[in-house]
Design an enzyme around this catalytic site. Structure first.
Site, PDB file in Angstrom:
ATOM      1  N   TYR A 176       1.285  98.581 -58.486  1.00 43.24           N
ATOM      2  CA  TYR A 176       1.285  97.382 -59.335  1.00 43.24           C
ATOM      3  C   TYR A 176      -0.104  97.142 -59.913  1.00 43.24           C
ATOM      4  CZ  TYR A 176       1.258  92.558 -60.862  1.00 43.24           C
ATOM      5  OH  TYR A 176       1.083  91.416 -61.611  1.00 43.24           O
ATOM      6  N   LYS A 232      -1.416  97.085 -63.985  1.00 40.04           N
ATOM      7  CA  LYS A 232      -2.136  96.007 -64.646  1.00 40.04           C
ATOM      8  C   LYS A 232      -3.534  96.461 -65.094  1.00 40.04           C
ATOM      9  CE  LYS A 232       1.017  92.901 -64.782  1.00 40.04           C
ATOM     10  NZ  LYS A 232       1.569  92.455 -66.087  1.00 40.04           N
ATOM     11  N   LEU A 272      -2.885  83.816 -58.684  1.00 43.11           N
ATOM     12  CA  LEU A 272      -1.656  83.356 -58.043  1.00 43.11           C
ATOM     13  C   LEU A 272      -0.921  82.354 -58.927  1.00 43.11           C
ATOM     14  CD1 LEU A 272      -2.544  82.703 -54.283  1.00 43.11           C
ATOM     15  CD2 LEU A 272      -0.995  84.445 -55.186  1.00 43.11           C
TER      16      LEU A 272
END
Length: 244
Positions: free
Chosen positions: A144, A148, A176
């Protein structure tokens, strides 16, 4: 045009841009959720049902846009996801393929379909939703985080490629954000997903939508190249101070 518009940051962007006076094309895989948005907002919202991983379907949907919807001023490449939180040597091949095909290849597909017309008109703005995870890997984030990081490089490369035009390119890097993100990552394990946000007040989809609108509405000579958006008690992708 906003991809991944049926929940979280994408849905928040749909609402924020519509309320700011934009006409919005919302895309996603969930027809029922798109229909709910359409019923709420009416003629200022156009919905397209397709998966950004399906290049042929994406191209067909974009080419079928009504004439008065073809000139896209802002493309928000939001569709993306994380799946699993395991050591790389124990990762799931299917999860990897889904993340790579959505977060990287899907973003590239939409960019390739929309940006040529922006360049031809010498006007437009691409806003890619990256992540703090693209700055440095965190424990078990491996693939992941890599997707990104690729989004950052792809965004920087596009900004270079269109620097001779008036087209602007922005990367938003949230930390977050409490959306359906963790529930998807943990394949529906709600208790595990809820633990991600315990002890800290996380960002919301609206916070990221505010940043996207700010970038889009900056004066024409101002290009918000990159914005890192963190919760107050989050310092980076792996440093989070939680209150008991």
């Amino acid at each position: 045009m906003i991809t991944g518009a049926t929940s979280g940051i994408g849905e928040a962007c749909v609402r924020r841009f519509l309320n700011a006076g934009y006409k919005v094309i919302a895309t996603g895989r969930n027809r029922a959720k798109l229909d709910i948005l359409k019923e709420e907002f009416g003629d200022n919202l156009l919905t397209l049902v397709f998966d950004v991983r399906d290049r042929d379907d994406a191209e067909k949907c974009v080419s079928s846009l009504p004439e008065d919807w073809k000139e896209i001023d802002v493309l928000i490449n939001n569709a993306g996801l994380a799946l699993g939180l395991d050591p790389e040597y124990q990762g799931d091949f299917t999860d990897w393929d889904t993340m790579i095909d959505t977060n990287i290849k899907g973003l590239l597909t939409m960019t390739r379909l929309i940006v040529p017309e922006m360049v031809a008109r010498n006007r437009g703005h691409v806003i890619n939703i990256g992540s703090v995870a693209g700055d440095a890997a965190y424990v078990n984030g491996n693939v992941y985080c890599a997707t990104k990081a690729a989004v950052k490089s792809i965004t920087d490369g596009l900004r270079i490629d269109v620097a001779h035009t008036e087209v602007r390119v922005t990367l938003l890097k949230p930390g977050l954000v409490e959306t359906n993100f963790s529930n998807v990552r943990f394949h529906g394990d709600k208790d595990r997903a809820d633990n991600v946000y315990k002890g800290i007040t996380p960002l919301t989809g609206d916070d990221i939508a505010d940043a996207a609108l700010y970038a889009a509405q900056a004066p024409g000579h101002v290009q918000i190249a990159e914005m890192l958006i963190l919760a107050t008690h989050q310092a980076n992708g792996s440093t989070i101070v939680r209150r008991n």
